[in-house]
Design a protein around this motif. Structure first.
Motif, PDB file in Angstrom:
ATOM      1  N   TRP A  87       5.418 -18.871  -2.909  1.00 17.54           N
ATOM      2  CA  TRP A  87       4.599 -17.608  -1.511  1.00 17.54           C
ATOM      3  C   TRP A  87       5.482 -16.773  -1.333  1.00 17.54           C
ATOM      4  N   LYS A  88       6.563 -16.714  -1.754  1.00 15.88           N
ATOM      5  CA  LYS A  88       7.424 -14.742  -1.311  1.00 15.88           C
ATOM      6  C   LYS A  88       5.997 -14.256  -2.275  1.00 15.88           C
ATOM      7  N   ILE A  89       5.964 -14.140  -3.722  1.00 12.99           N
ATOM      8  CA  ILE A  89       5.226 -12.965  -4.198  1.00 12.99           C
ATOM      9  C   ILE A  89       3.960 -12.702  -3.851  1.00 12.99           C
ATOM     10  N   GLU A  90       3.347 -13.913  -3.446  1.00 15.86           N
ATOM     11  CA  GLU A  90       2.049 -14.474  -2.313  1.00 15.86           C
ATOM     12  C   GLU A  90       1.883 -13.191  -1.681  1.00 15.86           C
ATOM     13  N   ARG A  91       3.065 -13.145  -1.173  1.00 13.52           N
ATOM     14  CA  ARG A  91       3.287 -12.907   0.521  1.00 13.52           C
ATOM     15  C   ARG A  91       3.067 -11.043   0.291  1.00 13.52           C
ATOM     16  N   ASN A  92       4.051 -10.738  -1.032  1.00 13.78           N
ATOM     17  CA  ASN A  92       4.349 -10.267  -1.079  1.00 13.78           C
ATOM     18  C   ASN A  92       3.188  -8.678  -1.251  1.00 13.78           C
ATOM     19  N   GLN A  93       2.101  -9.780  -2.314  1.00 15.06           N
ATOM     20  CA  GLN A  93       0.854  -8.990  -2.742  1.00 15.06           C
ATOM     21  C   GLN A  93      -0.085  -9.014  -1.128  1.00 15.06           C
ATOM     22  N   ALA A  94      -0.148  -9.131  -0.426  1.00 17.76           N
ATOM     23  CA  ALA A  94      -1.067  -9.568   0.394  1.00 17.76           C
ATOM     24  C   ALA A  94      -0.575  -8.427   1.284  1.00 17.76           C
ATOM     25  N   ARG A  95       0.806  -7.658   1.593  1.00 22.02           N
ATOM     26  CA  ARG A  95       1.246  -6.546   1.916  1.00 22.02           C
ATOM     27  C   ARG A  95       0.926  -5.843   1.420  1.00 22.02           C
ATOM     28  N   ASP A  96       0.728  -5.552  -0.137  1.00 22.84           N
ATOM     29  CA  ASP A  96       0.101  -4.144  -0.773  1.00 22.84           C
ATOM     30  C   ASP A  96      -1.706  -4.525  -0.495  1.00 22.84           C
ATOM     31  N   ALA A  97      -1.512  -5.578  -0.179  1.00 16.17           N
ATOM     32  CA  ALA A  97      -3.130  -5.517   0.167  1.00 16.17           C
ATOM     33  C   ALA A  97      -3.445  -4.547   1.760  1.00 16.17           C
ATOM     34  N   ASP A  98      -3.134  -5.074   2.699  1.00 12.36           N
ATOM     35  CA  ASP A  98      -3.021  -4.857   3.709  1.00 12.36           C
ATOM     36  C   ASP A  98      -2.417  -3.183   3.941  1.00 12.36           C
ATOM     37  N   THR A  99      -1.082  -2.484   2.657  1.00 12.97           N
ATOM     38  CA  THR A  99      -1.235  -1.786   2.723  1.00 12.97           C
ATOM     39  C   THR A  99      -2.110  -0.148   2.831  1.00 12.97           C
ATOM     40  N   ASP A 100      -2.711  -0.912   0.861  1.00 13.85           N
ATOM     41  CA  ASP A 100      -4.037   0.011   0.250  1.00 13.85           C
ATOM     42  C   ASP A 100      -4.724   0.099   1.469  1.00 13.85           C
ATOM     43  N   ARG A 101      -5.131  -0.644   2.837  1.00 11.64           N
ATOM     44  CA  ARG A 101      -6.644  -0.938   3.423  1.00 11.64           C
ATOM     45  C   ARG A 101      -6.611  -0.095   4.345  1.00 11.64           C
ATOM     46  N   GLU A 102      -5.073  -0.138   4.301  1.00 16.89           N
ATOM     47  CA  GLU A 102      -4.782   0.891   5.627  1.00 16.89           C
ATOM     48  C   GLU A 102      -4.611   2.236   5.286  1.00 16.89           C
ATOM     49  N   LEU A 103      -4.166   2.438   3.660  1.00 14.50           N
ATOM     50  CA  LEU A 103      -4.073   3.811   3.526  1.00 14.50           C
ATOM     51  C   LEU A 103      -5.368   4.715   3.698  1.00 14.50           C
ATOM     52  N   ALA A 104      -6.693   3.191   2.674  1.00 11.62           N
ATOM     53  CA  ALA A 104      -7.636   4.248   2.470  1.00 11.62           C
ATOM     54  C   ALA A 104      -8.581   4.169   4.141  1.00 11.62           C
ATOM     55  N   GLU A 105      -8.049   3.403   4.906  1.00 13.07           N
ATOM     56  CA  GLU A 105      -8.559   3.727   6.282  1.00 13.07           C
ATOM     57  C   GLU A 105      -8.124   5.077   6.970  1.00 13.07           C
ATOM     58  N   ALA A 106      -7.644   5.629   5.791  1.00 16.68           N
ATOM     59  CA  ALA A 106      -6.628   6.855   6.336  1.00 16.68           C
ATOM     60  C   ALA A 106      -7.148   8.279   5.876  1.00 16.68           C
ATOM     61  N   GLY A 107      -7.857   7.815   4.548  1.00 19.42           N
ATOM     62  CA  GLY A 107      -8.102   9.014   3.989  1.00 19.42           C
ATOM     63  C   GLY A 107      -7.505   8.793   2.600  1.00 19.42           C
ATOM     64  N   TRP A 108      -6.592   8.014   2.716  1.00 14.94           N
ATOM     65  CA  TRP A 108      -5.853   8.388   1.447  1.00 14.94           C
ATOM     66  C   TRP A 108      -6.660   7.898   0.212  1.00 14.94           C
ATOM     67  N   GLU A 109      -5.963   7.880  -1.407  1.00 13.55           N
ATOM     68  CA  GLU A 109      -6.199   7.313  -2.180  1.00 13.55           C
ATOM     69  C   GLU A 109      -5.546   6.588  -2.470  1.00 13.55           C
ATOM     70  N   VAL A 110      -5.180   5.150  -3.062  1.00 17.20           N
ATOM     71  CA  VAL A 110      -3.701   4.836  -3.607  1.00 17.20           C
ATOM     72  C   VAL A 110      -3.699   4.123  -4.964  1.00 17.20           C
ATOM     73  N   LEU A 111      -2.942   4.411  -5.763  1.00 21.85           N
ATOM     74  CA  LEU A 111      -2.729   4.457  -7.305  1.00 21.85           C
ATOM     75  C   LEU A 111      -1.268   3.397  -7.124  1.00 21.85           C
ATOM     76  N   ARG A 112      -1.600   2.745  -7.663  1.00 17.84           N
ATOM     77  CA  ARG A 112      -0.472   1.662  -8.263  1.00 17.84           C
ATOM     78  C   ARG A 112      -0.143   0.992  -9.836  1.00 17.84           C
ATOM     79  N   ILE A 113       0.940   1.522 -10.069  1.00 13.67           N
ATOM     80  CA  ILE A 113       1.363   1.400 -11.000  1.00 13.67           C
ATOM     81  C   ILE A 113       3.085   0.635 -11.675  1.00 13.67           C
TER      82      ILE A 113
END
Length: 127
Positions: A77-103
Motif C-alpha cells: 500500500w505504501k509503495i503504491e501510494r508513493n507511486q500515485a503521488r509521483d504520478a500526481d506530481t508529474d501531472r501537476e508539473l506538466a500542467e504548469a508547463g514543466w518537463e519531468v525527468l525521473r532517475i
C-alpha cells in the motif's frame, strides 16, 4: 521513517556534483507550482526541467524493489501510494508547463547526468 533523509541523499548529491562539474547550474528543493507541500529535487527553472532522484525501495523500482515480508500488505500500500503521488506530481508539473525527468538511484551519476544534459539541451533548443 521520519529519520530518513528526504533530501541530499547520496545518489542525489552524486548527480548534483556531476551536473555542477559539467557547468550546469540548478536550484535545489524548489516547491512544485501550485502545491507547496511537494518539492522538486533538482530544478532548472529557466527551461522548466524538474529532475527527481527516486529511491529504488521507496518508489518501487522494477529492477531492485523487494517488498519486505513483515507487514507485506502495508508496504505494498505504501509503495503504491508513493507511486500515485509521483504520478500526481508529474501531472501537476506538466500542467504548469514543466518537463519531468525521473532517475533511479541505482543509475550511475555519469549516465544520469547525460540524461539530464540531453533533456536540458532539447528544452533549450525548443525555446
Amino acid at each position: 521513517m521520519s529519520t530518513l533523509a528526504r533530501r541530499d541523499t547520496k545518489p542525489e548529491l552524486d548527480l548534483r556534483r556531476e551536473l555542477h562539474r559539467r557547468g550546469m547550474r540548478y536550484r535545489v528543493q524548489v516547491k512544485v507550482p501550485g502545491n507547496n507541500r511537494r518539492t522538486i529535487d533538482i530544478a532548472f527553472t529557466r527551461v522548466r526541467l524538474a529532475v527527481y532522484v527516486d529511491g529504488c525501495f521507496w518508489h518501487g523500482c522494477p529492477e531492485h524493489h523487494v517488498r519486505p515480508r513483515a507487514n507485506s500488505e502495508w508496504w505494498q500500500w505504501k509503495i503504491e501510494r508513493n507511486q500515485a503521488r509521483d504520478a500526481d506530481t508529474d501531472r501537476e508539473l506538466a500542467e504548469a508547463g514543466w518537463e519531468v525527468l525521473r532517475i533511479w538511484e541505482h543509475e550511475p551519476p555519469g549516465l544520469a547526468a547525460d540524461a539530464v544534459q540531453g533533456a536540458y539541451g532539447e528544452l533549450v533548443q525548443a525555446r
